[in-house]
Scaffold this motif. Structure first.
Motif, PDB file in Angstrom:
ATOM      1  N   GLY A  80      32.597  44.081  45.012  1.00  0.00           N
ATOM      2  CA  GLY A  80      33.278  44.261  46.285  1.00  0.00           C
ATOM      3  C   GLY A  80      32.608  45.335  47.122  1.00  0.00           C
ATOM      4  O   GLY A  80      31.475  45.746  46.847  1.00  0.00           O
TER       5      GLY A  80
ATOM      6  N   THR B 116      38.925  45.957  49.972  1.00  0.00           N
ATOM      7  CA  THR B 116      38.940  44.714  49.202  1.00  0.00           C
ATOM      8  C   THR B 116      40.196  43.895  49.482  1.00  0.00           C
ATOM      9  O   THR B 116      40.209  42.668  49.307  1.00  0.00           O
ATOM     10  CB  THR B 116      38.852  45.019  47.692  1.00  0.00           C
ATOM     11  OG1 THR B 116      37.721  45.861  47.447  1.00  0.00           O
ATOM     12  CG2 THR B 116      38.708  43.753  46.866  1.00  0.00           C
TER      13      THR B 116
ATOM     14  N   TRP C 288      43.102  44.739  47.912  1.00  0.00           N
ATOM     15  CA  TRP C 288      43.899  44.802  46.693  1.00  0.00           C
ATOM     16  C   TRP C 288      44.945  45.899  46.808  1.00  0.00           C
ATOM     17  O   TRP C 288      44.700  46.952  47.401  1.00  0.00           O
ATOM     18  CB  TRP C 288      43.036  45.127  45.480  1.00  0.00           C
ATOM     19  CG  TRP C 288      42.067  44.069  45.067  1.00  0.00           C
ATOM     20  CD1 TRP C 288      41.896  42.835  45.620  1.00  0.00           C
ATOM     21  CD2 TRP C 288      41.116  44.180  44.002  1.00  0.00           C
ATOM     22  NE1 TRP C 288      40.892  42.158  44.969  1.00  0.00           N
ATOM     23  CE2 TRP C 288      40.399  42.959  43.967  1.00  0.00           C
ATOM     24  CE3 TRP C 288      40.802  45.167  43.078  1.00  0.00           C
ATOM     25  CZ2 TRP C 288      39.384  42.723  43.046  1.00  0.00           C
ATOM     26  CZ3 TRP C 288      39.798  44.932  42.161  1.00  0.00           C
ATOM     27  CH2 TRP C 288      39.098  43.725  42.140  1.00  0.00           C
TER      28      TRP C 288
ATOM     29  N   ASP D 120      47.530  45.461  41.695  1.00  0.00           N
ATOM     30  CA  ASP D 120      46.676  44.310  41.409  1.00  0.00           C
ATOM     31  C   ASP D 120      45.569  44.642  40.410  1.00  0.00           C
ATOM     32  O   ASP D 120      44.953  43.736  39.837  1.00  0.00           O
ATOM     33  CB  ASP D 120      46.008  43.798  42.700  1.00  0.00           C
ATOM     34  CG  ASP D 120      47.004  43.237  43.694  1.00  0.00           C
ATOM     35  OD1 ASP D 120      48.043  42.712  43.257  1.00  0.00           O
ATOM     36  OD2 ASP D 120      46.744  43.344  44.907  1.00  0.00           O
ATOM     37  N   VAL D 121      45.281  45.930  40.222  1.00  0.00           N
ATOM     38  CA  VAL D 121      44.167  46.358  39.374  1.00  0.00           C
ATOM     39  C   VAL D 121      44.532  46.207  37.902  1.00  0.00           C
ATOM     40  O   VAL D 121      45.530  46.749  37.430  1.00  0.00           O
ATOM     41  CB  VAL D 121      43.789  47.826  39.682  1.00  0.00           C
ATOM     42  CG1 VAL D 121      42.705  48.317  38.717  1.00  0.00           C
ATOM     43  CG2 VAL D 121      43.327  47.970  41.123  1.00  0.00           C
ATOM     44  N   ASP D 122      43.699  45.469  37.172  1.00  0.00           N
ATOM     45  CA  ASP D 122      43.919  45.285  35.733  1.00  0.00           C
ATOM     46  C   ASP D 122      43.295  46.402  34.905  1.00  0.00           C
ATOM     47  O   ASP D 122      43.818  46.767  33.853  1.00  0.00           O
ATOM     48  CB  ASP D 122      43.341  43.941  35.281  1.00  0.00           C
ATOM     49  CG  ASP D 122      44.030  42.763  35.944  1.00  0.00           C
ATOM     50  OD1 ASP D 122      45.251  42.616  35.753  1.00  0.00           O
ATOM     51  OD2 ASP D 122      43.346  42.005  36.666  1.00  0.00           O
TER      52      ASP D 122
ATOM     53  N   ASP E 253      39.798  39.297  35.559  1.00  0.00           N
ATOM     54  CA  ASP E 253      40.439  40.611  35.663  1.00  0.00           C
ATOM     55  C   ASP E 253      39.875  41.383  36.847  1.00  0.00           C
ATOM     56  O   ASP E 253      38.669  41.348  37.119  1.00  0.00           O
ATOM     57  CB  ASP E 253      40.194  41.435  34.386  1.00  0.00           C
ATOM     58  CG  ASP E 253      41.072  41.012  33.226  1.00  0.00           C
ATOM     59  OD1 ASP E 253      41.956  40.161  33.437  1.00  0.00           O
ATOM     60  OD2 ASP E 253      40.863  41.534  32.114  1.00  0.00           O
ATOM     61  N   ARG E 254      40.768  42.109  37.508  1.00  0.00           N
ATOM     62  CA  ARG E 254      40.352  42.931  38.650  1.00  0.00           C
ATOM     63  C   ARG E 254      40.065  44.343  38.163  1.00  0.00           C
ATOM     64  O   ARG E 254      40.931  45.006  37.591  1.00  0.00           O
ATOM     65  CB  ARG E 254      41.440  42.932  39.717  1.00  0.00           C
ATOM     66  CG  ARG E 254      41.631  41.558  40.347  1.00  0.00           C
ATOM     67  CD  ARG E 254      42.669  41.561  41.451  1.00  0.00           C
ATOM     68  NE  ARG E 254      42.697  40.290  42.153  1.00  0.00           N
ATOM     69  CZ  ARG E 254      43.428  40.048  43.231  1.00  0.00           C
ATOM     70  NH1 ARG E 254      44.211  41.007  43.732  1.00  0.00           N
ATOM     71  NH2 ARG E 254      43.391  38.876  43.821  1.00  0.00           N
TER      72      ARG E 254
ATOM     73  N   THR F 181      34.764  47.730  43.644  1.00  0.00           N
ATOM     74  CA  THR F 181      35.632  46.801  42.922  1.00  0.00           C
ATOM     75  C   THR F 181      34.802  45.648  42.364  1.00  0.00           C
ATOM     76  O   THR F 181      33.690  45.379  42.829  1.00  0.00           O
ATOM     77  CB  THR F 181      36.748  46.234  43.820  1.00  0.00           C
ATOM     78  OG1 THR F 181      36.142  45.605  44.970  1.00  0.00           O
ATOM     79  CG2 THR F 181      37.684  47.336  44.276  1.00  0.00           C
TER      80      THR F 181
ATOM     81  N   THR G  82      35.553  41.670  40.254  1.00  0.00           N
ATOM     82  CA  THR G  82      36.339  40.696  39.494  1.00  0.00           C
ATOM     83  C   THR G  82      35.504  40.291  38.286  1.00  0.00           C
ATOM     84  O   THR G  82      34.393  39.791  38.437  1.00  0.00           O
ATOM     85  CB  THR G  82      36.684  39.453  40.345  1.00  0.00           C
ATOM     86  OG1 THR G  82      37.396  39.871  41.507  1.00  0.00           O
ATOM     87  CG2 THR G  82      37.550  38.492  39.555  1.00  0.00           C
ATOM     88  N   TRP G  83      36.037  40.534  37.098  1.00  0.00           N
ATOM     89  CA  TRP G  83      35.241  40.393  35.892  1.00  0.00           C
ATOM     90  C   TRP G  83      34.816  38.937  35.645  1.00  0.00           C
ATOM     91  O   TRP G  83      35.637  38.032  35.685  1.00  0.00           O
ATOM     92  CB  TRP G  83      35.987  40.924  34.672  1.00  0.00           C
ATOM     93  CG  TRP G  83      35.084  41.087  33.490  1.00  0.00           C
ATOM     94  CD1 TRP G  83      35.047  40.328  32.358  1.00  0.00           C
ATOM     95  CD2 TRP G  83      34.050  42.061  33.374  1.00  0.00           C
ATOM     96  NE1 TRP G  83      34.048  40.797  31.526  1.00  0.00           N
ATOM     97  CE2 TRP G  83      33.422  41.855  32.125  1.00  0.00           C
ATOM     98  CE3 TRP G  83      33.605  43.112  34.186  1.00  0.00           C
ATOM     99  CZ2 TRP G  83      32.353  42.628  31.681  1.00  0.00           C
ATOM    100  CZ3 TRP G  83      32.559  43.896  33.762  1.00  0.00           C
ATOM    101  CH2 TRP G  83      31.942  43.656  32.521  1.00  0.00           C
TER     102      TRP G  83
END
Length: 333
Positions: A178, A241, A243, A247-249, A307-308, A324, A326-327
């Protein structure tokens, strides 16, 4: 068409010598309990004589390239505070050892924020069309610049390397990095520093004192600045982003101190259990800390595709940053 950098490979490397708190306590006015309670560290790894930063970088880089399924890259960026030599940069040596041909290769120096600065450099090169694939490595032999008699620093740091492969892709695909937020404040240069180094200043009657060639840090001031700057930078990239904090994992912060990581999670309103931590096992590995934390979490199965992930760091300079991710589905190396 907008291009983005997508994480395609991941790897880590630690030197074989494990150093426990008990070993350090034997020569310092310290104890295992003292170190654990203040830092969360129980062990770290240190490079033996003859093992260079480039050697650790090659170990991590080769694993990341294998994980990516493609040994070819157009560029290599190495983030390090402890290069093999003051001149030239370590990255061309690493590129040569990895067999990368004539790929562009350069170092980034931003201490513990170095990996994020290097990651931004690689992502920017891809976004600008200058490369299709970039290898980004954070590597340190930080033990070489520590004063062995200084309890406040010699128990904290360890050696190691972590690496990622970035490839050109679409901003909306899983694995895309991100937006970045990077900052610095040179007014804080004395808070995290090696006082001596480089050519002697003109007019000096005598050289620096021997202890001036060792790393120093004003821990209490750094603690609160690190929490504040990482928290602000993290919120900036979350806003960019789109988010929310909830929202963050996973929060993957620079592994400086377990108390800093927990306080940072509190600061941004994230449950502490979402903060990835490997500091107990490897200590503070400076520029290598974030990619090593990612590699260890991935190996443990803690990161699931989709995952974020929020990345943030703070280091000497002063420097700080965040981004950021996204995995993606990444092969274990």
């Amino acid at each position: 068409m907008t291009r983005a950098a997508v994480l395609a490979g991941l790897g880590g490397c630690l030197p074989p010598r494990l150093v426990t708190n008990e070993e350090l306590a034997a020569r310092l006015d310290s104890s295992d309990e003292w170190v654990r309670s203040r830092t969360g560290i129980r062990q770290r790894y240190m490079a033996e004589a003859g093992v260079l930063t480039s050697d650790l970088a090659v170990g991590a880089g080769s694993r990341a390239l294998k994980s990516s399924g493609d040994p070819h890259v157009d560029a290599l960026v190495v983030a390090t505070t402890t290069p093999d030599r003051p001149c030239p940069a370590t990255a061309p040596t690493v590129a040569s050892k990895l067999g990368l041909g004539h790929a562009a290769a350069w170092d980034v120096s931003a201490v513990c924020t170095g990996f994020l600065y290097a990651l931004a450099s690689g992502a920017g090169l891809i976004a600008a069309g200058g490369a299709e694939r970039v290898l980004v490595i954070g590597a340190e032999t930080f033990s070489r610049i520590l004063n062995p008699a200084d309890r406040s620093t010699s128990v904290i740091f360890g050696d190691g390397a972590g690496a990622v492969v970035l490839r050109a892709g679409d901003p909306d695909e899983v694995g895309a990095l991100g937006p970045f937020d990077l900052g610095s404040d040179g007014e804080g240069v004395e808070l995290i520093t090696v006082p001596a180094g480089g050519p002697p200043p003109d007019g000096m009657d005598q050289g620096p004192a021997p202890e001036d060639y060792y790393f120093t840090m004003q821990g209490k001031k750094v603690f609160w600045l690190a929490v504040q700057r990482m928290g602000q930078s993290a919120q900036t990239v979350l806003d960019r982003t789109g988010w929310r904090v909830e929202d963050v994992d996973h929060l993957v912060a620079h592994q400086a101190n377990h108390r800093i990581t927990r306080r940072l999670a509190d600061e941004i309103g994230l449950p502490r259990e979402r903060a990835v931590s490997n500091i107990a096992e490897v200590g503070n590995t400076a520029a290598a800390s974030i990619p090593l934390a990612l590699a260890h979490a991935h190996a443990a199965g803690a990161l699931t595709p989709g995952d974020r992930v929020l990345l943030t760091a703070f280091g000497g300079g002063l420097t700080w940053g965040a981004t950021t991710l996204t995995w993606p589905a990444v092969e274990r190396s």
